[in-house]
Scaffold this active site. Sequence first.
Site, short mmCIF file in Angstrom:
data_model
loop_
_atom_site.label_atom_id
_atom_site.label_comp_id
_atom_site.label_asym_id
_atom_site.label_seq_id
_atom_site.Cartn_x
_atom_site.Cartn_y
_atom_site.Cartn_z
CG ASP A 70 -2.01 0.99 1.19
OD1 ASP A 70 -2.77 0.98 0.21
OD2 ASP A 70 -2.12 1.79 2.13
CD GLU A 123 -2.41 2.26 -3.46
OE1 GLU A 123 -3.59 2.59 -3.63
OE2 GLU A 123 -1.82 2.37 -2.35
CG ASP A 176 -8.54 2.39 -3.42
OD1 ASP A 176 -9.12 2.60 -2.35
OD2 ASP A 176 -7.38 1.96 -3.49
#
Length: 592
Positions: free
Chosen positions: A326, A355, A422
């Site tokens: 992340d 990410e 997301d």
Amino acid sequence: MILNIEAIHHQARSSWASANAGQSVSIRIRTKRDDASAVTLVYGDKYDWASTLQQAAMDKWISDERFDYWEASVKPPHGRLSYRFHVLSTDEHIWYAERWHKNVPYEDAFGNFEFPYVSIADVFTPPAWVKDAVFYQIFPDRFANGDPSINPKDVEPWGGTPTIDNYFGGDLQGVIDKLDYLAKLGVNAIYFNPLFQAASYHKYDTIDYFAVDRHFGDIGTLKRLVSECHKRGIRVMLDAVFNHAGRYFPPFIDVLENGSASPYADWFLVHEWPIIDKRGATTYETFGFEPHMPKFNTANPIVRDYLLNVARFWIEECDIDGYRLDVANEVDHAFWRKFRELVKALKPDAYILGEIMHDSMPWLQGDQLDGIMNYPVTDFILKFMVKDVLDAREFADAVGGWMALYPHQVNETAFNLLSSHDIPRLLTLCQGNIDRMMLATMFQFTYPGAPCIYYGDEVGLTGEGDPDNRKCMEWDESRQNQELLHFFAQTIALRKQYEALRSGMFRFLQASPGSHQIAYERKNDHEHFIIAMNASPEPQSLILALPEGHWQNVWNSKAKLAARTNEGNVTIQLPPYGFQIFKQTEESSCKH
């Protein structure tokens, strides 16, 4: 035509010059679009230039709005590569090297570009299995409830309206119960959103990095899940949040209580004490502007070792197959180098996915990440096939420019998605149009990289942005879109059947300004595909020059190619938001 010298560019590093398995080197050069008519790579060994001198014609691989990108792969005669380029237009030519460009080359290797030596240790080799993977993303609280005894006390009935803080009881046992469904669909890799103990339903605010969240199960449940996945040929990737912790992470609680006297004071990035001032404002760094997600100081060796032990623990204890990291771009490079060294020592084929939503080449040098979440390509696909923002030429230019940023092995192991926790779900963005959703999905599955399905997309789950995109999975078959489910299974099977759709060369064949039709090819030494798509609500025909030979439609057996014109072109009929996939038969491909 006079060459535009200012547009010509090459660097002897990164995606411009990259070593491959087998000790070959892929070399790229950029020229102004439609400027050069041919480029030749002239190369040899710098210590014996005259007798090792060779040439390779470069292929115009892909283009963007301003440039063409040419490529050739060559094997240095003795591991060392000295090279220059011969760039030609219809009216002139130049020789281009690192320290000069002119009409006549030097007779020796003076001023050439150099790839000093092809060292096996420097070859960037992401895990081979990733380019063959079809990922399935699971948001644990919303996939399946297999053990009601561990439900949160305020759990809501399955299928209710998601909010920013409610629970529905999804757990790891529920995933175990549905593994046969995933295997039948064709999935061979699962990406889990965070499983570690945390305060929220989404679990990105970690409390205990060494414990499975009690509402999902325990470490024994996770071990059982991974084992059952591996029996079915399914890999397991966990979400790891190493950029920040949660408000109730014990070291952070100690800092809140003891301030600068806390032994954990340097675990976080604090600008001044106390960390909450008299006005209630925070003085420490966070993820975004979320005060309940304090950012780690990963430059602190104690913090670094703590997080590396977390990475070690889940591989050793549960035999997981990789980590999705992340906010990877906000953690220092030095930490990721240590992280990779540890993970690869424990499991050499573990997948390290970051990410990152922008040019990620600094993380993809072979010393940090294996791949990135390919959100820019997501954006291009949605803008062309779903939102009508780009035309065909603009789409191809955007995709071409993005692909040119990376070596092929990076493109082949990127993580390609169209929905996630997301962003809004694909069917919602398509305003319920199933054909449009299928079109975008087919491009995703025939484009380089590993495709990922967000749970429920395959049965028609809808959802706007967070939290609506985190609905409960629909398990009532009468409420599932069976046409869509069949399409996903068929698409996965097609990708698995043909190697060229997973790792073959990708090139656009047609993408005209103002149109909404594209054609592209996937090709390797054994298979050759032509894929034509229509991102328009009206039927369209696409005229294309195909290589001679026999072509069969591998998606719709009733769709045939029209007879060739005198110019050798064929016409492909495309329904609204439709596509055709043609494969050159072995009989014809063997002739060429």
